[in-house]
Write a protein that holds these residues in place. Structure first.
Motif, PDB file in Angstrom:
ATOM      1  N   SER A 188       0.807  -1.223   0.000  1.00 35.20           N
ATOM      2  CA  SER A 188       0.000   0.000   0.000  1.00 35.20           C
ATOM      3  C   SER A 188       0.838   1.269   0.000  1.00 35.20           C
ATOM      4  O   SER A 188       0.341   2.336  -0.366  1.00 35.20           O
ATOM      5  N   CYS A 189       2.086   1.188   0.409  1.00 34.86           N
ATOM      6  CA  CYS A 189       2.942   2.352   0.618  1.00 34.86           C
ATOM      7  C   CYS A 189       3.159   3.150  -0.668  1.00 34.86           C
ATOM      8  O   CYS A 189       3.387   2.580  -1.735  1.00 34.86           O
ATOM      9  N   TYR A 190       3.111   4.477  -0.545  1.00 35.77           N
ATOM     10  CA  TYR A 190       3.350   5.354  -1.689  1.00 35.77           C
ATOM     11  C   TYR A 190       4.817   5.368  -2.129  1.00 35.77           C
ATOM     12  O   TYR A 190       5.119   5.769  -3.239  1.00 35.77           O
ATOM     13  N   GLN A 191       5.698   4.959  -1.230  1.00 37.59           N
ATOM     14  CA  GLN A 191       7.126   4.989  -1.570  1.00 37.59           C
ATOM     15  C   GLN A 191       7.827   3.709  -1.095  1.00 37.59           C
ATOM     16  O   GLN A 191       8.902   3.745  -0.512  1.00 37.59           O
ATOM     17  N   ALA A 192       7.193   2.587  -1.377  1.00 41.13           N
ATOM     18  CA  ALA A 192       7.805   1.295  -1.052  1.00 41.13           C
ATOM     19  C   ALA A 192       9.087   1.121  -1.845  1.00 41.13           C
ATOM     20  O   ALA A 192       9.231   1.652  -2.959  1.00 41.13           O
ATOM     21  N   ASN A 193      10.032   0.358  -1.277  1.00 37.48           N
ATOM     22  CA  ASN A 193      11.252   0.085  -2.039  1.00 37.48           C
ATOM     23  C   ASN A 193      11.002  -1.079  -3.000  1.00 37.48           C
ATOM     24  O   ASN A 193       9.892  -1.634  -3.066  1.00 37.48           O
ATOM     25  N   GLU A 194      12.014  -1.453  -3.765  1.00 34.05           N
ATOM     26  CA  GLU A 194      11.845  -2.468  -4.795  1.00 34.05           C
ATOM     27  C   GLU A 194      11.485  -3.836  -4.207  1.00 34.05           C
ATOM     28  O   GLU A 194      10.914  -4.683  -4.891  1.00 34.05           O
ATOM     29  N   ALA A 195      11.819  -4.033  -2.931  1.00 39.81           N
ATOM     30  CA  ALA A 195      11.460  -5.284  -2.270  1.00 39.81           C
ATOM     31  C   ALA A 195      10.030  -5.261  -1.735  1.00 39.81           C
ATOM     32  O   ALA A 195       9.564  -6.250  -1.169  1.00 39.81           O
ATOM     33  N   GLY A 196       9.345  -4.125  -1.917  1.00 39.78           N
ATOM     34  CA  GLY A 196       7.980  -4.008  -1.436  1.00 39.78           C
ATOM     35  C   GLY A 196       7.871  -3.630   0.018  1.00 39.78           C
ATOM     36  O   GLY A 196       6.775  -3.684   0.598  1.00 39.78           O
ATOM     37  N   GLU A 197       8.974  -3.220   0.630  1.00 40.19           N
ATOM     38  CA  GLU A 197       8.953  -2.830   2.038  1.00 40.19           C
ATOM     39  C   GLU A 197       8.428  -1.406   2.173  1.00 40.19           C
ATOM     40  O   GLU A 197       8.823  -0.509   1.429  1.00 40.19           O
ATOM     41  N   ALA A 198       7.533  -1.197   3.143  1.00 45.00           N
ATOM     42  CA  ALA A 198       6.844   0.071   3.311  1.00 45.00           C
ATOM     43  C   ALA A 198       7.653   1.055   4.154  1.00 45.00           C
ATOM     44  O   ALA A 198       8.451   0.658   5.008  1.00 45.00           O
ATOM     45  N   CYS A 199       7.400   2.357   3.909  1.00 44.58           N
ATOM     46  CA  CYS A 199       8.122   3.385   4.667  1.00 44.58           C
ATOM     47  C   CYS A 199       7.569   3.528   6.079  1.00 44.58           C
ATOM     48  O   CYS A 199       8.291   3.908   7.002  1.00 44.58           O
ATOM     49  N   GLY A 200       6.264   3.252   6.258  1.00 41.36           N
ATOM     50  CA  GLY A 200       5.642   3.368   7.574  1.00 41.36           C
ATOM     51  C   GLY A 200       5.294   4.789   7.965  1.00 41.36           C
ATOM     52  O   GLY A 200       4.774   5.017   9.063  1.00 41.36           O
ATOM     53  N   ARG A 201       5.517   5.771   7.068  1.00 41.07           N
ATOM     54  CA  ARG A 201       5.313   7.176   7.428  1.00 41.07           C
ATOM     55  C   ARG A 201       4.314   7.906   6.529  1.00 41.07           C
ATOM     56  O   ARG A 201       3.733   8.905   6.963  1.00 41.07           O
ATOM     57  N   CYS A 202       4.126   7.464   5.303  1.00 39.41           N
ATOM     58  CA  CYS A 202       3.232   8.182   4.390  1.00 39.41           C
ATOM     59  C   CYS A 202       1.771   7.984   4.793  1.00 39.41           C
ATOM     60  O   CYS A 202       1.450   7.144   5.648  1.00 39.41           O
ATOM     61  N   ASP A 203       0.886   8.760   4.171  1.00 37.86           N
ATOM     62  CA  ASP A 203      -0.537   8.708   4.509  1.00 37.86           C
ATOM     63  C   ASP A 203      -1.109   7.308   4.321  1.00 37.86           C
ATOM     64  O   ASP A 203      -1.889   6.823   5.138  1.00 37.86           O
ATOM     65  N   SER A 204      -0.727   6.662   3.229  1.00 43.88           N
ATOM     66  CA  SER A 204      -1.256   5.327   2.955  1.00 43.88           C
ATOM     67  C   SER A 204      -0.815   4.333   4.022  1.00 43.88           C
ATOM     68  O   SER A 204      -1.603   3.490   4.465  1.00 43.88           O
ATOM     69  N   CYS A 205       0.433   4.427   4.459  1.00 40.54           N
ATOM     70  CA  CYS A 205       0.922   3.548   5.530  1.00 40.54           C
ATOM     71  C   CYS A 205       0.178   3.802   6.837  1.00 40.54           C
ATOM     72  O   CYS A 205      -0.168   2.860   7.554  1.00 40.54           O
ATOM     73  N   ARG A 206      -0.090   5.072   7.131  1.00 40.22           N
ATOM     74  CA  ARG A 206      -0.793   5.401   8.376  1.00 40.22           C
ATOM     75  C   ARG A 206      -2.211   4.840   8.365  1.00 40.22           C
ATOM     76  O   ARG A 206      -2.677   4.266   9.356  1.00 40.22           O
ATOM     77  N   LEU A 207      -2.908   5.000   7.249  1.00 39.69           N
ATOM     78  CA  LEU A 207      -4.271   4.470   7.145  1.00 39.69           C
ATOM     79  C   LEU A 207      -4.281   2.949   7.259  1.00 39.69           C
ATOM     80  O   LEU A 207      -5.153   2.366   7.901  1.00 39.69           O
ATOM     81  N   ARG A 208      -3.310   2.322   6.612  1.00 35.86           N
ATOM     82  CA  ARG A 208      -3.233   0.860   6.630  1.00 35.86           C
ATOM     83  C   ARG A 208      -2.994   0.354   8.056  1.00 35.86           C
ATOM     84  O   ARG A 208      -3.674  -0.560   8.526  1.00 35.86           O
ATOM     85  N   ARG A 209      -2.009   0.948   8.732  1.00 38.01           N
ATOM     86  CA  ARG A 209      -1.694   0.509  10.092  1.00 38.01           C
ATOM     87  C   ARG A 209      -2.889   0.705  11.022  1.00 38.01           C
ATOM     88  O   ARG A 209      -3.217  -0.182  11.828  1.00 38.01           O
ATOM     89  N   ALA A 210      -3.554   1.856  10.903  1.00 40.28           N
ATOM     90  CA  ALA A 210      -4.728   2.119  11.744  1.00 40.28           C
ATOM     91  C   ALA A 210      -5.844   1.121  11.449  1.00 40.28           C
ATOM     92  O   ALA A 210      -6.593   0.725  12.356  1.00 40.28           O
ATOM     93  N   GLY A 211      -5.957   0.698  10.192  1.00 44.40           N
ATOM     94  CA  GLY A 211      -6.986  -0.276   9.822  1.00 44.40           C
ATOM     95  C   GLY A 211      -6.767  -1.620  10.493  1.00 44.40           C
ATOM     96  O   GLY A 211      -7.723  -2.232  10.994  1.00 44.40           O
ATOM     97  N   PHE A 212      -5.531  -2.082  10.512  1.00 44.29           N
ATOM     98  CA  PHE A 212      -5.247  -3.357  11.175  1.00 44.29           C
ATOM     99  C   PHE A 212      -5.487  -3.247  12.679  1.00 44.29           C
ATOM    100  O   PHE A 212      -5.993  -4.189  13.303  1.00 44.29           O
ATOM    101  N   GLU A 213      -5.158  -2.088  13.253  1.00 44.16           N
ATOM    102  CA  GLU A 213      -5.411  -1.893  14.680  1.00 44.16           C
ATOM    103  C   GLU A 213      -6.911  -1.915  14.958  1.00 44.16           C
ATOM    104  O   GLU A 213      -7.373  -2.546  15.917  1.00 44.16           O
ATOM    105  N   GLU A 214      -7.698  -1.234  14.112  1.00 38.85           N
ATOM    106  CA  GLU A 214      -9.155  -1.205  14.284  1.00 38.85           C
ATOM    107  C   GLU A 214      -9.761  -2.599  14.146  1.00 38.85           C
ATOM    108  O   GLU A 214     -10.669  -2.975  14.884  1.00 38.85           O
ATOM    109  N   ALA A 215      -9.227  -3.366  13.184  1.00 45.16           N
ATOM    110  CA  ALA A 215      -9.761  -4.709  12.928  1.00 45.16           C
ATOM    111  C   ALA A 215      -9.337  -5.709  13.990  1.00 45.16           C
ATOM    112  O   ALA A 215      -9.922  -6.793  14.092  1.00 45.16           O
ATOM    113  N   GLY A 216      -8.326  -5.357  14.772  1.00 41.83           N
ATOM    114  CA  GLY A 216      -7.802  -6.297  15.760  1.00 41.83           C
ATOM    115  C   GLY A 216      -7.076  -7.455  15.115  1.00 41.83           C
ATOM    116  O   GLY A 216      -7.067  -8.581  15.633  1.00 41.83           O
ATOM    117  N   VAL A 217      -6.428  -7.162  13.976  1.00 39.69           N
ATOM    118  CA  VAL A 217      -5.744  -8.186  13.191  1.00 39.69           C
ATOM    119  C   VAL A 217      -4.252  -7.840  13.144  1.00 39.69           C
ATOM    120  O   VAL A 217      -3.897  -6.670  12.937  1.00 39.69           O
TER     121      VAL A 217
END
Length: 226
Positions: A188-217
């Motif tokens: 989901s990351c807007y600036q993932a590296n070539e290995a697909g690893e996420a930055c953890g800081r962009c808007d998309s990463c923040r929404l994704r992380r919050a979603g997993f927290e909300e889902a309890g997953v």
């Protein structure tokens, strides 16, 4: 009797992968399409291929476009930085006319396939301010599609399906979990590296992380070190 066909726009991200799972659960033969449009990284294209295969797509198509030539977005112009703090208004990660362009190509393929349904994973709850992710936009595009195509004129009504439109990110994740989606395959990351690893800081990463927290997953996202 043959299953109905559907074209599903897939980006390799969480939302489009869930939309694919929903389409398949509803009995559609799924044909997936993604776009190499000059985005910052190719990891999402690899993720799109993986999720399409895992989601049972009959055919996966990658269409090459050059949206870098018009720029105007942090995702297509390297001189515009991807923001790491939440801003006001439409963010610089908005790609001008992207969903309109993507849906138009998907619409053409749907006509060729004889598919009356196109699925897109847009969302008006966690939509980051993008104007082409609103229900009004989807309704207007569907109306246009039925005016502008041979299928529509001949009475084969075309539907733009946006099943995630009014769900929170947590609700999307819970639905995907119930359908067996492997979110570890998604990027989901807007600036993932070539290995697909996420930055953890962009808007998309923040929404994704919050979603997993909300889902309890547990969050299966691979984050870059440092």
């Amino acid at each position: 009797m043959a299953n109905p066909k559907a074209v599903i726009l897939v980006s390799g991200g969480l939302d489009s992968t869930t939309a694919l799972a929903i389409a398949r659960s509803e009995g559609y033969d799924c044909y997936t399409i993604s776009f190499d449009y000059g985005q910052r990284h190719r990891a999402e294209l690899h993720a799109a291929e993986l999720t399409a295969r895992a989601g049972g797509a009959i055919e996966h198509k990658v269409v090459k476009l050059d949206l870098q030539s018009i720029g105007g977005s942090a995702l297509t112009d390297d001189s515009i930085a991807v923001p790491e703090t939440e801003g006001e208004g439409i963010p610089v990660t908005y790609v001008p006319a992207r969903n309109t362009i993507f849906l138009s190509i998907a619409l053409g393929w749907a006509e060729v396939l004889g598919a009356n349904d196109i699925f897109i994973g847009v969302n008006a709850v966690d939509y980051s301010g993008y104007p082409d992710c609103r229900p009004e936009y989807v309704a207007a595009y569907e109306a246009m599609a039925n005016l502008a195509t041979k299928s529509g004129v001949e009475g084969q009504k075309l539907h733009i399906r946006a099943p995630l439109m009014r769900w929170s990110k947590g609700e999307i994740i819970r639905q995907g979990q119930s359908l067996g989606v492997d979110y570890a395959l998604t990027v989901s990351c807007y600036q993932a590296n070539e290995a697909g690893e996420a930055c953890g800081r962009c808007d998309s990463c923040r929404l994704r992380r919050a979603g997993f927290e909300e889902a309890g997953v547990p969050d299966p996202t691979r984050y870059r070190a440092g």
